[in-house]
Design an enzyme around this catalytic site. Sequence first.
Site, PDB file in Angstrom:
ATOM      1  N   GLU A   1       0.809  -1.224   0.000  1.00 32.67           N
ATOM      2  CA  GLU A   1       0.000   0.000   0.000  1.00 32.67           C
ATOM      3  C   GLU A   1       0.839   1.270   0.000  1.00 32.67           C
ATOM      4  OE1 GLU A   1      -2.816  -0.554   3.192  1.00 32.67           O
ATOM      5  OE2 GLU A   1      -3.866  -2.140   2.124  1.00 32.67           O
TER       6      GLU A   1
ATOM      7  N   GLU B   1      -5.290  -8.285  -1.753  1.00 38.76           N
ATOM      8  CA  GLU B   1      -5.820  -8.224  -0.385  1.00 38.76           C
ATOM      9  C   GLU B   1      -7.189  -7.584  -0.426  1.00 38.76           C
ATOM     10  OE1 GLU B   1      -3.067  -6.761   2.625  1.00 38.76           O
ATOM     11  OE2 GLU B   1      -4.704  -5.640   3.544  1.00 38.76           O
TER      12      GLU B   1
END
Length: 497
Positions: A196, A314
């Site tokens: 991220e 994810e």
Amino acid sequence: MELCFGWFLLVASIPAIFAQDISHGSIVVDGTMTVAQTDDNFVCATIDWWPHDKCNYDQCPWHYTSVMNLNLSHPFLAKAIQAFNRLRIRVGGSLQDQVLYDVGNLKSPCHPFQKMKDGLFGFSKGCLHMERWDELNRFFKETGAMVTFGLNALHGRHKIKRSLWGGDWDSSNAQDFMKYTVSKGYQIDSWEFGNELSGNGIGAHVHADQYGKDLVNLRRIINELYKGSQSKPSLVAPGGFYDEEWFVKLLQTSGFGVIDVMSHHMYNLGAGVDPKLVSKILNPDHLNKAAYTFGNLTHIIRRHGPWTSAWVGESGGAYNSGGAHVSNTFVNSFCGLLWHRLMGKVVLNVESHASPFLRSYAHCSKGRTGVTLLVINLSNQTNFIMNAQNSINLKLAANEQNISRDSFTHSLKKTFSWVGTKASDDALLREEYHLTPKDGYLRSRTMVLNGIPLELTSTGDIPSLNPVRVNVKSPITISPLSIAFIVFPNFEAPACG
């Protein structure tokens, strides 16, 4: 495409009520062409780094389930993984870009994660001891897991301003760790770079051109360490939220053949504390946003990086540890094991105009002939009664109409009673797996399959997932707020081979 969905969020968390409406319709499956393709490890799970004292919204749900302290000897854990007969496990998560590896020339002290007010995500750097890495790899080997490991992509960088980090990635610690992994013969299916850090990031971010430059370096390391190996791991990146400009720049900077897989994360329900979580789950338009995002990623891959694949690396519906009394109940259900066993790699086009609250998906069946439907009823009061149709038969019926009205009538009757061209008067059967919450309570933590609660056996084994067999000529009934897998063993679908 590979999916590491935490799990789809498909039904609502409101009290179940008796069906008030009945809706009739049809589901048409086109088995003549492939519209998409997954691989055998479409469903996967993540082992995260969060310590037990990671808390959000007055709940601390992680307990002792992290890479560092998960009880690998727990028999339930091993049996759950083995039930998938090759489950992909991703080792990664928010803290992976703060993980040091206690190997080689590591100069920093090797301490566990600790709460730190000014630390990234409120924690200090942490450290993975090689003894623990050895334990994990023994566990992966025993359970037959396929491993994707997320590397620290912030090591050596410095914070420039706010959440922006700059400078070249220091690959030395990761390289020593990877070298140790290779020397021990540990099988890693893929190395993922960072978590991220794309776009504006979550906590931290890195410019795409710098990220691409570092990926070229990581590709070189992988090629050197696995030179001559027949099982060279894939390179996965960036493991972040989709940002079109950033993703395009990353592909352009890294260049041809560097990235094997572009992974992105999806939490389309927002924060777990959102009081509107339930209404989002029930809203078909909101759920459709996931397909919109993935479609955009697929588009830029075709234009700028056709050598890569797209993964959802994810997902869990709601971020920040999920929603209390939602994420660990039937509300957040998908039943990934049934998907893994029934749904094959080839995705077929399926259409239904019954209602947007009835969601239908079709795949070639896994490991056998035929087609499997997944049907989800998001309505809390409509009982759908559907006929499954094969588009091949519809086309045959339309062609025969031009020849003979009587012939057309015969073909139409066959179309509505059978989903293949091998129709006969024999008692042919289909398999049905209907999933509902125990006692009709949608926040129940017990899934019910065809009226039987799914609970571990006395020896801790996964219960049998047995279907009911129904005459293939009968309509399909999908109860309100339920999920159904329907297997048609003799469905004629040329795309399935």
